[in-house]
Every structure is written in structure tokens, then in C-alpha cells.
Design a protein around this motif. Structure first.
Motif, PDB file in Angstrom:
ATOM      1  N   ARG A 196      49.518  78.688  86.648  1.00  0.00           N
ATOM      2  CA  ARG A 196      50.080  77.896  85.562  1.00  0.00           C
ATOM      3  C   ARG A 196      50.542  78.778  84.396  1.00  0.00           C
ATOM      4  O   ARG A 196      49.801  79.608  83.906  1.00  0.00           O
ATOM      5  CB  ARG A 196      48.980  76.937  85.091  1.00  0.00           C
ATOM      6  N   ASN A 197      51.759  78.624  83.968  1.00  0.00           N
ATOM      7  CA  ASN A 197      52.301  79.432  82.878  1.00  0.00           C
ATOM      8  C   ASN A 197      53.221  78.674  81.945  1.00  0.00           C
ATOM      9  O   ASN A 197      53.390  79.043  80.789  1.00  0.00           O
ATOM     10  CB  ASN A 197      53.105  80.618  83.445  1.00  0.00           C
ATOM     11  N   GLY A 257      53.827  76.441  74.600  1.00  0.00           N
ATOM     12  CA  GLY A 257      52.868  76.397  73.490  1.00  0.00           C
ATOM     13  C   GLY A 257      51.960  75.177  73.499  1.00  0.00           C
ATOM     14  O   GLY A 257      51.539  74.709  72.437  1.00  0.00           O
ATOM     15  N   CYS A 258      51.645  74.652  74.695  1.00  0.00           N
ATOM     16  CA  CYS A 258      50.778  73.474  74.732  1.00  0.00           C
ATOM     17  C   CYS A 258      49.540  73.737  75.583  1.00  0.00           C
ATOM     18  O   CYS A 258      48.898  72.787  76.046  1.00  0.00           O
ATOM     19  CB  CYS A 258      51.548  72.253  75.230  1.00  0.00           C
ATOM     20  N   ALA A 291      64.180  88.560  71.900  1.00  0.00           N
ATOM     21  CA  ALA A 291      63.796  87.235  71.406  1.00  0.00           C
ATOM     22  C   ALA A 291      62.987  86.463  72.451  1.00  0.00           C
ATOM     23  O   ALA A 291      62.149  85.630  72.098  1.00  0.00           O
ATOM     24  CB  ALA A 291      65.044  86.442  71.027  1.00  0.00           C
ATOM     25  N   VAL A 292      63.229  86.762  73.742  1.00  0.00           N
ATOM     26  CA  VAL A 292      62.514  86.036  74.797  1.00  0.00           C
ATOM     27  C   VAL A 292      61.022  86.338  74.739  1.00  0.00           C
ATOM     28  O   VAL A 292      60.178  85.443  74.780  1.00  0.00           O
ATOM     29  CB  VAL A 292      63.101  86.372  76.195  1.00  0.00           C
ATOM     30  N   LEU A 293      60.698  87.612  74.619  1.00  0.00           N
ATOM     31  CA  LEU A 293      59.287  88.006  74.538  1.00  0.00           C
ATOM     32  C   LEU A 293      58.645  87.459  73.263  1.00  0.00           C
ATOM     33  O   LEU A 293      57.535  86.923  73.290  1.00  0.00           O
ATOM     34  CB  LEU A 293      59.173  89.537  74.580  1.00  0.00           C
ATOM     35  N   LYS A 294      59.381  87.562  72.169  1.00  0.00           N
ATOM     36  CA  LYS A 294      58.848  87.059  70.897  1.00  0.00           C
ATOM     37  C   LYS A 294      58.568  85.572  70.975  1.00  0.00           C
ATOM     38  O   LYS A 294      57.517  85.088  70.539  1.00  0.00           O
ATOM     39  CB  LYS A 294      59.870  87.307  69.777  1.00  0.00           C
ATOM     40  N   GLY A 348      54.805  80.860  71.933  1.00  0.00           N
ATOM     41  CA  GLY A 348      54.763  79.578  72.628  1.00  0.00           C
ATOM     42  C   GLY A 348      55.888  78.652  72.219  1.00  0.00           C
ATOM     43  O   GLY A 348      55.713  77.440  72.112  1.00  0.00           O
ATOM     44  N   THR A 349      57.053  79.233  71.979  1.00  0.00           N
ATOM     45  CA  THR A 349      58.238  78.455  71.615  1.00  0.00           C
ATOM     46  C   THR A 349      59.310  78.676  72.674  1.00  0.00           C
ATOM     47  O   THR A 349      59.603  79.827  72.996  1.00  0.00           O
ATOM     48  CB  THR A 349      58.839  78.981  70.281  1.00  0.00           C
TER      49      THR A 349
END
Ligand SMILES: Nc1ncnc2c1ncn2[C@@H]1O[C@H](COP(=O)(O)OP(=O)(O)OP(=O)(O)O)[C@@H](O)[C@H]1O
Ligand SMILES: [Mg+2]
Lengths: 84, 269
Positions: free
Chosen positions: B44-45, B51-52, B215-218, B223-224
Motif C-alpha cells: 500500500r502506497n 496524505g491520508c 516537485a514530485v519528490l517534494k 502527501g500532496t
């Protein structure tokens, strides 16, 4: 990239174009294999077994391919016999 | 009736979950009620990327086993209206998902949602086949790299032969190519396959090109879903892809080499 690499890259194809060529070949090959009926590998094995009753050949000596055109399907069988 | 879209790739780690989160969010932002399902049983990822993760109580397998209802299990996204997440199970039993169980859940979700996004696990075996079986459309996530392109072609073969639509002789699954982690600089140097190279080989319509972006890693750290990072190229490229998925014409962007200024480099544009 050094200056020598620069001159070299003019002569040799870029690594991306090598990648593209290799991919085009393997993908085309895998697509034809996918489109072949499931019975083909089994049939190939049985043909090999029959030939082996008479001549000693290896499994790779038999190439089998089914080509579908609009009008008909052609089963192409290629057997390489050992030198006498 | 909901439209079921599978996000798939064959090869692992190419950006399926990142893309599922971004595209699911983008569709919901357009006012369509959307659910994103994590099919990656045991790994699960999606919950983390969305972010939930701390709000997960039940999961997909609990619903299939009737240990929980869908409404108890669905997590309502806090940022985007009309967006829900169905988390994967952490069970190690890879056979926990059954075709009948998945079908039942999808049918129930179909009554309520406009779009169902299925985040596929890696591979071309059972788990990936389960995620794509009921799909109406497929987003094939591909990196410009030999093994990813080859695996994408394999997954296309499975979409065309092992899906419900294929088995029942219905209209085939709609196919969309999403090229991710694209480096225009390396393409210009001849070190990386270009968009047109990959299009030539796979021969399916291009949905979008997502540049390699910090930006993807950030975004994943926070969790956005990256599509909400409207200052980032990756976020904007995902927005364009969603627009195209909805039938809009959008020119491709971020494919050219950009001369980055010092400040921009520092900020990681
Ligand atoms: N456009 C991008 N730019 C930079 N990094 C990216 C980009 N897209 C994905 N990544 C990174 O690649 C990694 C894998 O992404 P992701 O988890 O979405 O892949 P996946 O296909 O779902 O993997 P798996 O097959 O394991 O499920 C993550 O670390 C993610 O941050
Ligand atoms: Mg994933």
C-alpha cells in the motif's frame, strides 16, 4: 562530454537511436509471437519429435511461424538438417 | 455508470501511483465524483502519496471479505471535493483479491462515482491483470528507457487479450500513453529516447509527457498529489494530461531544453 566524445558522436549513432532500433526489433518480434495461436509451441515440439525419428536435429533447428494475410494463413516451417 | 481507468505499466517504479494520485485529483477538480483504488496488495502506497495514511481503518480486502462496508472504508479526501480513496490491504496474501470480489466492489462504486481510477501493481502477472480486467480505458505509464518501453508493450498485449472487454469481444480498452520522468536535456544529447521515438514504437495515442521534476519528490514527502503544485512543471503537465483525457486539445509543453537561471535551479523549478 569531452571534445573527443564530440567528434566520436558524429561517427557513431547516439545511444538513444541504438535503443530505438533495438526496441523496434524486439517489440515487433514479441508482437508476432503474441499473435500466434497457443497450440504453436506444442505443435513445434511434436514436429521436432517426428523429424528426430529419422534425423538427429536440435530444437533450435526447427523454426516455425504463422503469417496471417488478408486472404489466408501461411505456416512457414524451416528445418535445418545436419551436414551429411 | 462510472468510467473505469487503469493506470498500468508492467515495469515497477515508473510513476503509476504518482500518476494515479495526480490524475484522480485532476478529474475530481473538474467536478466529477472520483475514487482512486490502490490495487497494490501488500505494498500500500497510494495513501501516503495522497496524505491520508493515518485515516486508513479498513481496506479493499476487508470490503471484498464483507468485514467492512464501502462507506466505512472509503476515505474522503480533505483537499479535493468529490474525491475518495480506497486503500489497499497490507496482507501478504496475494490471492486476497478475487475477480468476483473485485467485480462486486466495482459495480457498487459504479453506482455512485463518475470515474474509478485503478492504481495497478507492477508486473504483468495476476495482480496487474486484476487491476486492468474491468477497465474501459488504460493509461500506460512509460519512462523513456528500454525496459520500461518493452514492458509497456507487453502490458498492451495483455490489455488486448486478457481484459474483460477483450474476452467478451467488446470494443477494446481505450489506450493512452503517459510518458513520465522525461529529461529534455538528455534527449537533446541523444542519451534518452524522445517522445516521438516512444510513440513510434508503442503506436498508441499520447496523453501527456511529465518531465522529471523535483516537485514530485517534494509533493510525495508532504502527501500532496503533485497536480496541486501549480507552480511546478510536473503539476502543470499532469493538468494538461487530465484536460486531454477529458477531450480537450492542449499543446505539449516542457519538452524543450530550458536554460535555468541560478535562482531557479536553487529553487528546483
Ligand atoms: N516526474 C517525476 N519526476 C521525478 N520523480 C518521479 C517522477 N515520477 C515519479 N517519480 C518518482 O519515482 C518513484 C516511483 O514512483 P511511483 O511510486 O509513482 O511509481 P510506481 O510505478 O507506482 O511504483 P510501483 O511499481 O512500485 O508501484 C517515486 O520516488 C517518485 O517520487
Ligand atoms: Mg505504485
Amino acid at each position: 562530454m569531452g571534445i573527443f566524445d564530440y567528434f566520436k558522436s558524429k561517427a557513431e549513432p547516439s545511444s538513444a537511436s541504438v535503443a530505438k532500433d533495438r526496441l523496434q526489433i524486439i517489440v515487433a518480434h514479441e508482437r508476432t509471437k503474441r499473435q500466434q495461436p497457443d497450440y504453436l509451441p506444442q505443435m513445434q515440439q511434436e514436429i521436432i519429435d517426428v523429424i528426430r525419428k529419422y534425423v538427429q536435429i536440435g530444437s533450435e533447428d526447427v523454426q516455425i511461424q504463422l503469417d496471417n494475410t488478408d486472404e489466408c494463413s501461411v505456416l512457414e516451417l524451416n528445418v535445418t538438417l545436419p551436414d551429411q | 455508470m462510472a468510467k473505469i481507468i487503469v493506470v498500468t505499466s508492467g515495469k515497477g517504479g515508473v510513476g503509476k501511483t504518482t500518476s494515479s494520485a495526480a490524475i484522480g485529483t485532476g478529474i475530481a477538480l473538474k467536478g466529477h465524483k472520483t475514487v482512486i483504488i490502490d490495487f497494490d496488495v501488500g505494498l500500500r502506497n497510494l495513501d501516503l502519496i495522497m496524505g491520508c495514511e493515518r485515516r486508513v481503518v479498513y481496506d479493499f480486502v476487508n470490503v471484498i471479505n464483507k468485514e467492512a462496508t464501502l462507506s466505512q472504508t472509503l476515505i474522503k479526501d480533505k483537499r479535493t471535493k468529490g474525491l475518495f480513496i480506497l486503500p489497499a490491504s497490507q496482507t501478504r496474501d496475494k490471492d486476497a483479491l478475487t475477480i468476483e470480489g473485485v467485480q462486486e466492489v466495482l459495480e457498487e462504486l459504479s453506482k455512485e462515482f463518475d470515474y474509478i481510477i485503478c492504481d495497478s501493481p507492477a508486473g504483468i502477472e495476476k495482480g496487474a491483470q486484476m487491476a486492468l480486467y474491468f477497465a474501459d480505458a488504460a493509461i500506460v505509464v512509460t519512462n523513456p528507457e528500454v525496459s520500461s518501453v518493452r514492458d509497456s508493450d507487453r502490458i498492451l498485449g495483455i490489455l488486448q487479450s486478457k481484459s474483460k472487454r477483450a474476452e467478451e469481444g467488446k470494443e477494446p480498452i481505450e489506450e493512452h500513453l503517459l510518458l513520465t520522468r522525461y529529461h529534455p536535456e538528455r534527449v537533446a544529447l541523444g542519451e534518452m529516447l524522445s517522445v516521438s521515438d516512444v510513440e513510434d514504437i508503442l503506436a498508441i495515442p499520447l496523453l501527456g509527457v511529465i518531465p522529471e521534476s523535483e516537485a514530485v519528490l517534494k509533493a510525495s514527502n508532504q502527501g500532496t498529489p503533485v497536480i496541486l503544485e501549480t507552480e511546478s512543471e510536473a503539476g502543470l503537465a499532469y493538468t494538461d494530461a487530465v484536460d486531454r483525457l477529458m477531450g480537450e486539445e492542449k499543446p505539449l509543453r516542457f519538452l524543450e531544453v530550458q536554460k535555468k537561471g541560478f535562482i531557479k535551479r536553487l529553487l528546483g523549478g
